[in-house]
Write an enzyme that holds these catalytic residues in place. Structure first.
Site, PDB file in Angstrom:
ATOM      1  N   ARG A 147       0.869  -1.184   0.000  1.00 55.27           N
ATOM      2  CA  ARG A 147       0.000   0.000   0.000  1.00 55.27           C
ATOM      3  C   ARG A 147       0.894   1.218   0.000  1.00 55.27           C
ATOM      4  O   ARG A 147       1.788   1.316   0.837  1.00 55.27           O
ATOM      5  CB  ARG A 147      -0.873  -0.024   1.258  1.00 55.27           C
ATOM      6  CG  ARG A 147      -1.903   1.062   1.281  1.00 55.27           C
ATOM      7  CD  ARG A 147      -2.591   1.146   2.624  1.00 55.27           C
ATOM      8  NE  ARG A 147      -1.918   2.088   3.495  1.00 55.27           N
ATOM      9  CZ  ARG A 147      -2.465   2.598   4.607  1.00 55.27           C
ATOM     10  NH1 ARG A 147      -3.677   2.238   4.981  1.00 55.27           N
ATOM     11  NH2 ARG A 147      -1.816   3.459   5.350  1.00 55.27           N
ATOM     12  N   TYR A 159      -3.756  11.468   6.215  1.00 60.33           N
ATOM     13  CA  TYR A 159      -3.865  10.081   6.628  1.00 60.33           C
ATOM     14  C   TYR A 159      -2.678   9.259   6.098  1.00 60.33           C
ATOM     15  O   TYR A 159      -2.331   9.340   4.936  1.00 60.33           O
ATOM     16  CB  TYR A 159      -5.170   9.437   6.136  1.00 60.33           C
ATOM     17  CG  TYR A 159      -5.107   7.959   6.337  1.00 60.33           C
ATOM     18  CD1 TYR A 159      -5.225   7.421   7.618  1.00 60.33           C
ATOM     19  CD2 TYR A 159      -4.823   7.099   5.284  1.00 60.33           C
ATOM     20  CE1 TYR A 159      -5.074   6.075   7.840  1.00 60.33           C
ATOM     21  CE2 TYR A 159      -4.674   5.743   5.499  1.00 60.33           C
ATOM     22  CZ  TYR A 159      -4.803   5.242   6.782  1.00 60.33           C
ATOM     23  OH  TYR A 159      -4.635   3.907   6.993  1.00 60.33           O
ATOM     24  N   HIS A 214      -9.100   6.913   2.537  1.00 62.94           N
ATOM     25  CA  HIS A 214      -9.646   7.228   3.853  1.00 62.94           C
ATOM     26  C   HIS A 214     -10.875   8.130   3.781  1.00 62.94           C
ATOM     27  O   HIS A 214     -11.015   9.097   4.543  1.00 62.94           O
ATOM     28  CB  HIS A 214      -8.559   7.824   4.759  1.00 62.94           C
ATOM     29  CG  HIS A 214      -8.502   7.159   6.101  1.00 62.94           C
ATOM     30  ND1 HIS A 214      -8.944   7.774   7.239  1.00 62.94           N
ATOM     31  CD2 HIS A 214      -8.079   5.944   6.489  1.00 62.94           C
ATOM     32  CE1 HIS A 214      -8.778   6.956   8.269  1.00 62.94           C
ATOM     33  NE2 HIS A 214      -8.263   5.833   7.833  1.00 62.94           N
ATOM     34  N   GLU A 238      -8.941   1.731  -1.658  1.00 59.92           N
ATOM     35  CA  GLU A 238      -9.677   1.523  -0.408  1.00 59.92           C
ATOM     36  C   GLU A 238     -10.383   2.800   0.055  1.00 59.92           C
ATOM     37  O   GLU A 238      -9.809   3.895  -0.040  1.00 59.92           O
ATOM     38  CB  GLU A 238      -8.674   1.066   0.656  1.00 59.92           C
ATOM     39  CG  GLU A 238      -9.295   0.879   2.012  1.00 59.92           C
ATOM     40  CD  GLU A 238      -8.242   0.633   3.079  1.00 59.92           C
ATOM     41  OE1 GLU A 238      -7.120   0.210   2.738  1.00 59.92           O
ATOM     42  OE2 GLU A 238      -8.549   0.882   4.254  1.00 59.92           O
ATOM     43  N   GLU A 264     -13.745  -1.275   6.844  1.00 53.87           N
ATOM     44  CA  GLU A 264     -13.027  -1.419   8.116  1.00 53.87           C
ATOM     45  C   GLU A 264     -13.800  -0.863   9.313  1.00 53.87           C
ATOM     46  O   GLU A 264     -13.561  -1.289  10.439  1.00 53.87           O
ATOM     47  CB  GLU A 264     -11.627  -0.802   8.034  1.00 53.87           C
ATOM     48  CG  GLU A 264     -11.635   0.700   7.849  1.00 53.87           C
ATOM     49  CD  GLU A 264     -10.230   1.277   7.689  1.00 53.87           C
ATOM     50  OE1 GLU A 264      -9.401   0.646   7.028  1.00 53.87           O
ATOM     51  OE2 GLU A 264      -9.990   2.372   8.233  1.00 53.87           O
ATOM     52  N   ASP A 318      -4.216  -0.590  15.466  1.00 49.91           N
ATOM     53  CA  ASP A 318      -5.130  -0.492  16.603  1.00 49.91           C
ATOM     54  C   ASP A 318      -5.975  -1.755  16.769  1.00 49.91           C
ATOM     55  O   ASP A 318      -6.865  -1.777  17.622  1.00 49.91           O
ATOM     56  CB  ASP A 318      -6.010   0.759  16.501  1.00 49.91           C
ATOM     57  CG  ASP A 318      -6.698   0.890  15.173  1.00 49.91           C
ATOM     58  OD1 ASP A 318      -5.997   0.969  14.145  1.00 49.91           O
ATOM     59  OD2 ASP A 318      -7.934   0.914  15.145  1.00 49.91           O
ATOM     60  N   TRP A 405     -12.098  12.295   8.257  1.00 51.92           N
ATOM     61  CA  TRP A 405     -10.667  12.090   8.466  1.00 51.92           C
ATOM     62  C   TRP A 405     -10.211  10.831   7.769  1.00 51.92           C
ATOM     63  O   TRP A 405     -10.801   9.828   7.686  1.00 51.92           O
ATOM     64  CB  TRP A 405     -10.316  12.017   9.951  1.00 51.92           C
ATOM     65  CG  TRP A 405      -8.848  11.723  10.075  1.00 51.92           C
ATOM     66  CD1 TRP A 405      -7.818  12.555   9.802  1.00 51.92           C
ATOM     67  CD2 TRP A 405      -8.255  10.469  10.421  1.00 51.92           C
ATOM     68  NE1 TRP A 405      -6.618  11.917   9.956  1.00 51.92           N
ATOM     69  CE2 TRP A 405      -6.862  10.627  10.334  1.00 51.92           C
ATOM     70  CE3 TRP A 405      -8.784   9.226  10.776  1.00 51.92           C
ATOM     71  CZ2 TRP A 405      -5.961   9.586  10.597  1.00 51.92           C
ATOM     72  CZ3 TRP A 405      -7.909   8.204  11.059  1.00 51.92           C
ATOM     73  CH2 TRP A 405      -6.507   8.389  10.963  1.00 51.92           C
TER      74      TRP A 405
HETATM   75  O1  KDG Z   1      -8.450   3.506  13.947  1.00 53.60           O
HETATM   76  C1  KDG Z   1      -8.351   3.940  12.633  1.00 53.60           C
HETATM   77  C2  KDG Z   1      -7.378   3.102  11.852  1.00 53.60           C
HETATM   78  O2  KDG Z   1      -7.630   1.748  12.053  1.00 53.60           O
HETATM   79  C3  KDG Z   1      -7.420   3.409  10.366  1.00 53.60           C
HETATM   80  O3  KDG Z   1      -7.120   4.751  10.189  1.00 53.60           O
HETATM   81  C4  KDG Z   1      -6.445   2.550   9.608  1.00 53.60           C
HETATM   82  O4  KDG Z   1      -7.479   3.060   7.521  1.00 53.60           O
HETATM   83  C5  KDG Z   1      -6.756   2.352   8.170  1.00 53.60           C
HETATM   84  C6  KDG Z   1      -6.160   1.185   7.488  1.00 53.60           C
HETATM   85  O5  KDG Z   1      -6.536   0.936   6.356  1.00 53.60           O
HETATM   86  O6  KDG Z   1      -5.318   0.515   8.076  1.00 53.60           O
HETATM   87 MG    MG Z   2      -8.184   2.038   5.756  1.00 53.40          MG
END
Ligand code: KDG
Ligand code: MG
Length: 405
Positions: A147, A159, A214, A238, A264, A318, A405
């Site tokens: 990615r 992001y 994002h 994505e 997600e 996370d 965001w």
């Molecule tokens: O908590 C938010 C993250 O999990 C996110 O910003 C990560 O978009 C993300 C990804 O594709 O890993």
């Molecule tokens: Mg993502």
């Protein structure tokens, strides 16, 4: 077998994780991940105050009935907090079932569909050159899919790329209130094509490329981006646009053949029903932690498979290593597995707390053969790293309007 105790442990070895430990009278215990980034304590309270008291004394082998009890049996069903709580409990129950059966989870799901789980790694940088330098290192390390994200000239942070680059992600521990970032679609379009043109030029055509928008674009802007990037042959684009209105993806789909991925932040199958059923996406990225656990993910995978949609579970930092382990089992089994996001094995402190034995070789992960999820949790080590309040950033357009965001 009976559940005797449910422990909820919140720790911060670099970032916050909510871990559930379900203890039984048989001596077996199960582990689950219930981490909801930025809202960790809401899930911890839900589990401790509302879910756990209903489960003590119950047979942990009745996974399906417990899932229905926590989902259907609650008048206020669905939502991120509820489904994350269910997700953590469900994972822990499958862990117990696997340990009781003496089998790794993927065997309980139906056995292997593949020899290993293909991963995509992240390359990010403050410009195209730096991002591609990172991507090259990952290709050399054996990754077949990367990615790529780059900073946007004229915007301080975005992001996937942030400030001093020490942690390009959503850094934790030093953000007691949500930081604010600026977004400009115009400036983004000024950067993104060059990134992919140069990526193909320097990395060649064999490596799979992916990109996360994002949710920053409107559907017609996403359509334009998909079209613009078609010639660079992405594995997927994505979260191009938010899809609370699932029908809006028709706008993107009718303009571009760039494969689309989303999911997600989704909590139930209903969040993606129309997207899947109308074949408006190619990959569904839901996570066991946030979508109600293994029980729910198994249904989602089978549903998606009917419509040629593959699973590509979320793999951000996370999600705790317990969720990573759960995903490896699901991915080893699911006939319609696509690819798994992978961001490394976490901080040193994290590896001290979560002990796992899956292997990574040539850009593929090989699931643990230990019974259950194949992961352990050191409660004493976790005590050294207490919870730290922390938030994801928020985004504003250049005129101050709050944006995705
Ligand atoms: O908590 C938010 C993250 O999990 C996110 O910003 C990560 O978009 C993300 C990804 O594709 O890993
Ligand atoms: Mg993502």
């Amino acid at each position: 077998m009976k559940i005797t105790q449910i422990k909820v442990i919140v720790c911060c070895p670099g970032r916050n994780f909510v871990t559930i430990k379900i203890i039984t009278d048989s001596g077996l215990f199960g582990l689950g991940d219930a981490t909801l980034n930025g809202r960790e304590m809401a899930v911890a309270a839900y589990l401790e105050e509302h879910a756990a008291p209903c489960l003590v004394g119950r047979d942990p082998q009745e996974i399906e009935d417990i899932w229905q009890y926590l989902y259907r049996g609650v008048y206020w069903r669905t939502g991120a907090v509820t489904m994350t709580a269910i997700g953590g409990i469900d994972m822990a129950l499958w862990d117990i079932k696997g340990k009781a059966a003496g089998m790794p989870l993927y065997q309980l799901l139906g056995g292997r569909s593949r020899t290993g789980v293909t991963l995509y790694a992240h390359a990010s940088g403050k410009n195209t050159e730096e991002t591609l330098g990172e991507a090259k290192k990952l290709v050399e390390a054996g990754f077949k899919a990367i990615r790529i994200q780059s900073a946007i000239p004229g915007l301080e942070a975005t992001y996937g790329v942030i400030g001093d680059m020490k942690d390009y992600y959503e850094m934790q521990g030093n953000r007691p209130l949500p930081p604010e970032e600026e977004w400009s679609t115009q400036k983004y379009f000024g950067m993104v094509e060059e990134l992919f043109r140069e990526a193909r030029h320097h990395l060649g055509s064999d490596v799979h490329l992916l990109h996360d928008v994002h949710n920053r674009l409107t559907p017609i802007e996403s359509a334009r981006l998909g079209k613009l990037l078609e010639k660079y042959n992405l594995l997927f684009l994505e979260d191009a646009s938010i899809a609370e209105n699932q029908e809006s993806y028709k706008v993107i789909r009718q303009h571009t053949t760039t494969p689309l991925a989303i999911g997600e932040t989704y909590n139930t199958i209903w969040d993606c029903k129309e997207l899947v059923q109308n074949q408006l996406i190619d990959y569904i990225r839901m996570a066991a932690t946030h979508a109600g656990g293994i029980t729910a993910m198994r249904r989602i995978a089978d549903f998606a498979g009917i419509y040629s949609v593959k699973i590509a579970p979320h793999g951000a930092p996370d999600l705790s290593p317990i969720c990573v382990a759960a995903h490896l089992h699901l991915n080893t089994w699911a006939p319609n597995f696509g690819i798994q996001e992978f961001v490394g094995l976490g901080s040193e402190q994290c590896r001290q707390i979560f002990k796992q034995d899956f292997q990574i070789k040539n850009g593929m992960a090989h699931v643990s053969e230990a019974p259950g999820l194949g992961i352990d949790f050191d409660e004493e080590a976790a005590k050294e790293y207490p919870y730290k309040r922390s938030y994801l950033p928020v985004s504003r357009l250049e005129d101050g309007t709050l944006w995705h965001w």
